[in-house]
Motif scaffolding. Sequence first.
Motif, mmCIF file in Angstrom:
data_model
loop_
_atom_site.group_PDB
_atom_site.id
_atom_site.type_symbol
_atom_site.label_atom_id
_atom_site.label_comp_id
_atom_site.label_asym_id
_atom_site.label_seq_id
_atom_site.Cartn_x
_atom_site.Cartn_y
_atom_site.Cartn_z
ATOM 1 N N HIS A 911 -3.767 -16.008 4.257
ATOM 2 C CA HIS A 911 -3.308 -15.915 5.841
ATOM 3 C C HIS A 911 -2.172 -14.321 5.668
ATOM 4 C CE1 HIS A 911 0.336 -18.271 5.885
ATOM 5 N NE2 HIS A 911 0.764 -17.187 6.300
ATOM 6 N N VAL A 912 -1.565 -14.454 4.510
ATOM 7 C CA VAL A 912 -1.151 -13.451 4.837
ATOM 8 C C VAL A 912 -1.974 -11.947 2.959
ATOM 9 C CG1 VAL A 912 1.372 -11.955 3.795
ATOM 10 C CG2 VAL A 912 1.504 -14.494 4.533
ATOM 11 N N ALA A 913 -2.026 -12.802 2.598
ATOM 12 C CA ALA A 913 -3.295 -11.531 1.937
ATOM 13 C C ALA A 913 -4.307 -11.049 2.642
ATOM 14 C CB ALA A 913 -4.197 -12.790 0.789
ATOM 15 N N SER A 914 -5.165 -11.843 2.989
ATOM 16 C CA SER A 914 -6.385 -10.521 4.005
ATOM 17 C C SER A 914 -5.817 -10.008 5.403
ATOM 18 C CB SER A 914 -7.014 -12.213 4.534
ATOM 19 O OG SER A 914 -7.236 -13.412 4.140
ATOM 20 N N PRO A 915 -4.625 -9.168 6.145
ATOM 21 C CA PRO A 915 -4.189 -8.461 6.159
ATOM 22 C C PRO A 915 -3.295 -7.125 4.995
ATOM 23 C CG PRO A 915 -2.669 -10.262 6.947
ATOM 24 C CD PRO A 915 -4.009 -11.049 6.313
ATOM 25 N N LEU A 916 -2.723 -8.031 3.991
ATOM 26 C CA LEU A 916 -2.630 -7.137 3.505
ATOM 27 C C LEU A 916 -2.886 -6.591 2.490
ATOM 28 C CD1 LEU A 916 0.809 -6.767 1.871
ATOM 29 C CD2 LEU A 916 0.125 -8.395 0.968
ATOM 30 N N ALA A 917 -4.480 -6.947 2.082
ATOM 31 C CA ALA A 917 -5.906 -6.483 1.138
ATOM 32 C C ALA A 917 -6.129 -5.163 1.896
ATOM 33 C CB ALA A 917 -6.430 -7.127 1.195
ATOM 34 N N VAL A 918 -6.133 -5.615 3.084
ATOM 35 C CA VAL A 918 -6.099 -3.574 4.342
ATOM 36 C C VAL A 918 -5.315 -2.911 3.958
ATOM 37 C CG1 VAL A 918 -7.617 -3.389 6.594
ATOM 38 C CG2 VAL A 918 -8.225 -5.494 5.818
ATOM 39 N N ILE A 919 -4.264 -3.356 3.864
ATOM 40 C CA ILE A 919 -2.888 -2.401 4.563
ATOM 41 C C ILE A 919 -3.339 -1.817 2.867
ATOM 42 C CG2 ILE A 919 -0.208 -2.355 4.314
ATOM 43 C CD1 ILE A 919 -0.372 -4.780 5.956
ATOM 44 N N LEU A 920 -3.258 -2.934 1.501
ATOM 45 C CA LEU A 920 -3.506 -1.657 0.729
ATOM 46 C C LEU A 920 -4.547 -0.742 0.778
ATOM 47 C CD1 LEU A 920 -2.852 -4.999 -1.767
ATOM 48 C CD2 LEU A 920 -1.270 -2.885 -1.942
ATOM 49 N N TYR A 921 -5.823 -1.367 1.315
ATOM 50 C CA TYR A 921 -7.147 -0.477 1.569
ATOM 51 C C TYR A 921 -6.556 0.710 1.308
ATOM 52 C CZ TYR A 921 -11.504 1.857 2.413
ATOM 53 O OH TYR A 921 -12.390 2.434 2.225
ATOM 54 N N GLU A 922 -5.912 0.694 3.029
ATOM 55 C CA GLU A 922 -5.468 2.107 3.511
ATOM 56 C C GLU A 922 -4.859 2.907 2.873
ATOM 57 O OE1 GLU A 922 -7.290 2.702 6.183
ATOM 58 O OE2 GLU A 922 -8.578 1.843 6.531
ATOM 59 N N LEU A 923 -3.253 2.464 2.507
ATOM 60 C CA LEU A 923 -2.373 3.243 1.628
ATOM 61 C C LEU A 923 -2.874 3.944 0.178
ATOM 62 C CD1 LEU A 923 0.407 1.121 1.435
ATOM 63 C CD2 LEU A 923 0.243 2.602 3.651
ATOM 64 N N LEU A 924 -3.770 3.320 -0.196
ATOM 65 C CA LEU A 924 -4.397 3.793 -1.557
ATOM 66 C C LEU A 924 -5.164 4.941 -1.759
ATOM 67 C CD1 LEU A 924 -4.556 0.438 -3.940
ATOM 68 C CD2 LEU A 924 -2.958 2.239 -4.121
ATOM 69 N N HIS A 925 -6.567 4.703 -0.072
ATOM 70 C CA HIS A 925 -7.878 4.894 0.462
ATOM 71 C C HIS A 925 -6.746 6.810 0.537
ATOM 72 C CE1 HIS A 925 -10.592 6.799 3.024
ATOM 73 N NE2 HIS A 925 -11.404 6.719 2.015
ATOM 74 N N ASN A 926 -6.081 6.685 1.445
ATOM 75 C CA ASN A 926 -5.199 7.982 1.551
ATOM 76 C C ASN A 926 -4.750 8.738 0.667
ATOM 77 O OD1 ASN A 926 -2.459 9.240 2.752
ATOM 78 N ND2 ASN A 926 -3.802 8.815 5.150
ATOM 79 N N ALA A 927 -3.782 7.860 0.021
ATOM 80 C CA ALA A 927 -3.576 9.119 -1.421
ATOM 81 C C ALA A 927 -4.249 9.123 -2.660
ATOM 82 C CB ALA A 927 -2.514 7.860 -1.976
ATOM 83 N N MET A 928 -5.464 8.539 -2.705
ATOM 84 C CA MET A 928 -6.428 9.212 -3.673
ATOM 85 C C MET A 928 -7.379 10.117 -2.479
ATOM 86 S SD MET A 928 -8.005 5.818 -5.938
ATOM 87 C CE MET A 928 -6.485 5.282 -6.542
#
Length: 1016
Positions: A911-928
Amino acid sequence: MTILIRPKLSSYYYVPLLFLACFPRHTIATPLQIYPSPIAVEITQPTITRFHMDINGFLWIGTQQGLYKFEGNEVVKFGGSSDKGGKLKSSDIRGIAEQKNGKIVIATFGQGIYEFLPEASDFKPIKSERALELQDLHQILDDYFIAVSKSGIKTINLSYGNKNDWLTHQLSNANIVDVVDSIRIDSQKTLLATEDSLLLVSTISNTISKHSLILSEEDVTAIALSDSSELFISTSKSRLYRFGTTDYKLQTSLDLSNYNVSNISDLLHLNDELWIATDDGVFLASRDLKIKEHLNQSNSQLSNNHITRLFYDGKILFVGSFNGLDQILPSTITSFNRLNSNVDNDVLAFAMSSDKRLWVGTYNGVYIYDEKSGQHDHIVNFVDNDLPDSRVTTLAIHGDELWIGLAKDGVHKLDILSGRIQSFSDSNDADLEVTKILSTSKGRVYISTYKNGVYKVQENELIQVPSDGENSFNHLFESQKGRIFATTERKLFMLNLPEKKFEQIDLDFGMHRENPILLSMAESKEGQLLLGTKSHGIYLLEEAPGVGETVQVKHFSDDRVLKSSTIYGMVRDAESNIWCSTQNGIFKISRDGQIIFRLTKLDGLQGNDFNYGAYFLDDAGYMYFGGVNGYSRLNSDQRRPSTVSSPILINKIRLSHSKQLRFGEISRLETLELSHSDRSFALVINLLDYQNPRANQYTHILEGLDRDWTEASTNNVVAYTNLDPGSYIFRARGANAAGVWSDNEVRLRIVVLPPWWRTWWAFGTYGVLAVFILWMMMRTYRSHLLKEEALRIAQEMHDAADRAQDDLQESQEYQDELVSAVSQHNLATLDLISKCLEDIECNDSSQVKILGHIKALELLEKCYFFQDGELVADMHSYVDGLTNYLLTQTTVDPATITTINRVTRETLAAHVASPLAVILYELLHNAMAHAFGPASSANFIEISLNIVREPAEDPILDLIVADDGVGDRSAVGDSRSGSGLEVVGSLAASLGARYNTRTNNGNGYTAQLRLTLPGH
């Protein structure tokens, strides 16, 4: 001055005075038995110089070649060539005395004075008077002595302190140049004799009183003090004087020079008689100096006529001479032989005529004893014709006739009144070998012969009596009831008067071999027959024998010595005691078979061995027994020859390893403790009787081991081997040669200690070790049981764990299959959604974002797994997969971008990993997508995810995404703050996390999210 002397008798200083009370005053064949002392064989040089008996009863004898100490039948020699290791160098002993402490002091010729050390059994010199040739040693007081030499006297004071200095001073003032003799009157007075005076030393007044003797050109040689206040003095002119001790006046004198005596060497007063040692034997004089006996080599067994010393030990008078040691004993036994009474020494028969004359048959004819002269006359001196054979074997009186049996020439009858001799012979054999002549109570005469049977004399003819074919008879006997018995070598016959023949009586001796040899017969008062045998003692017929019957016989005595004796003859006295002559003396036996005592040569018998058939009892009660040294006469009321018992002691204990304890050590012992190594040992016991020490007998018992006393024997060494540990009591008794048992017995407690492995502390140690070993065994056993139980439980637990693991594995596999199935379903669903979205018309940016979210969720689905009962995700693996995917979507060359994954390996709940996965996606996608320009050749993105834990606080998830992107931040600001970052902020808010971003002056961008994880 006049000296008053009142002698005080003391058992310590005076020997008992009972010795000569037993001596008969008038005898023809002297009853004084003088013979070489049995202990003389131990003395190598026979010149006797001194005697002394110490307080322990040991006899010390000095000679010209050594000193001898007799301890019963043990002897120790000091000095001389045989004492090579001893310290006593001189052999010539000139004086023996004893200190108060019991130590022996001796004077030697040329070597000074020595003192005996009991613990070392050797001597040490105490006065070196080598220049003095000592002649004598006199004891004045307990520890004060005078040594005499040719040059004068030397005082020896061995007492402690100066208490006897007065004596030394007064002896010096008395100007004494010699002391010839001394007498200890008591412990406080001593009488000294010089050549011309007497001195009385008294410790009562500490004075010396001197009295001069008026003797005509004579010197004193010896003195003796009687118990009747009389003093006897011998002189150099062989004279004896008797003085009164109150006035010293001459009472009687005796000149022994008339007896060929030139020297008197010693005097000894016993009872009322005076013994005198001379150079012509020993004289015995009465109190008034009348000669009673003169014994020398011509009339006795004296070893030498030159007598040096006399000594009395309480029972025996020892006579020391130039050539041996003799002893004299009192006796009521009279022995006759060729030397003292002119009778042939080999005596075989006796008879007594009605006129009370004794006829003696010998191997040299017949003799008649003359009581008045004490001599024997040979019958050849008064008979008409001589006997054809001088070997007389038997005699018998029949009226006035003396019947004589010869060894070879038949029977002869001597008419005692006329002196005529008549010969009898068998017409068939003139050379009858006669063995016994019997004159019966009914007036008949029977004659037994060797080889010719038994004859009866009838009308001066010999009539042969039939005897069942037996011809060799050796004995005839008439019982109290008039029955006639005859014996052959092994058979008994009885005369059948009606049949007029001898018939055999069968005897059962209870032997498996042939019957013993019969030698003699006698009868008890009750009429029981006694048979004397060779080497088998006496047998008793308990029932009256009958012809043709078998008669049981048994030993008359159970005594071991008597049962093995040869019985040559038996006589019954008036008290029904049996006297029997044997090869070992004469035994007196009670009517019940007990030995009363035994007489030997030392008691006055002609010898210890006797002749067969040579025995006789006269009407006056005198008994006669013949042997090869004459014959002995003794009264039937003869008492035990010596009734004084002697002490017995242990004088040596021999231990193992050649170690031994001597008497000095033993006398102080109360208990003898022996170690385990000494449990084999020997005790040497000795009876201090010197009449014949080798014949002393001993019996002993070791209480705790023996059940009864041992049989008496002459063995005085008692050995024990390997005694068990414990406490014992050793007891021993002794009897002298006459059979007199000691009044005392020696006792010694003996404790044998156990070996160390059998001591109490060893057993205590064994007990402790046993308890410890038992405890260890029980502990080991219990440990084994516990181990077995633990192994069983462990095995059960292992089996349960295996089953649980299997169950868990099955559950895990099931969960994995379930997660995989769910994940495949989710992936399929997301793929379907993704395909559907591709078909839906929307702006490109929205479509790309939605598809990116779906892709992120797909990647997360691959990182899910069950752990501890819940669904968790591996975020590190997720970031690896996400960065690889986004690099394919970047607008710049992927090779220029470097990603650094610092995400923790710790799993996160779904329940923590699912939203955190989306957050990581957004942050990494934004950076790249927006951080790097085309001209940049080196671009970095760092992703960090950690769980920070502080004490007493909930864990905090700390996520940081940083890049080093360059370019105009304002130009891209909208883009970076577009819908993707809004999604990040929205999700962070929904999680309750703190989210912030920052730039580094246009050279990088950092986004950070901090989330509290309650209960994580």
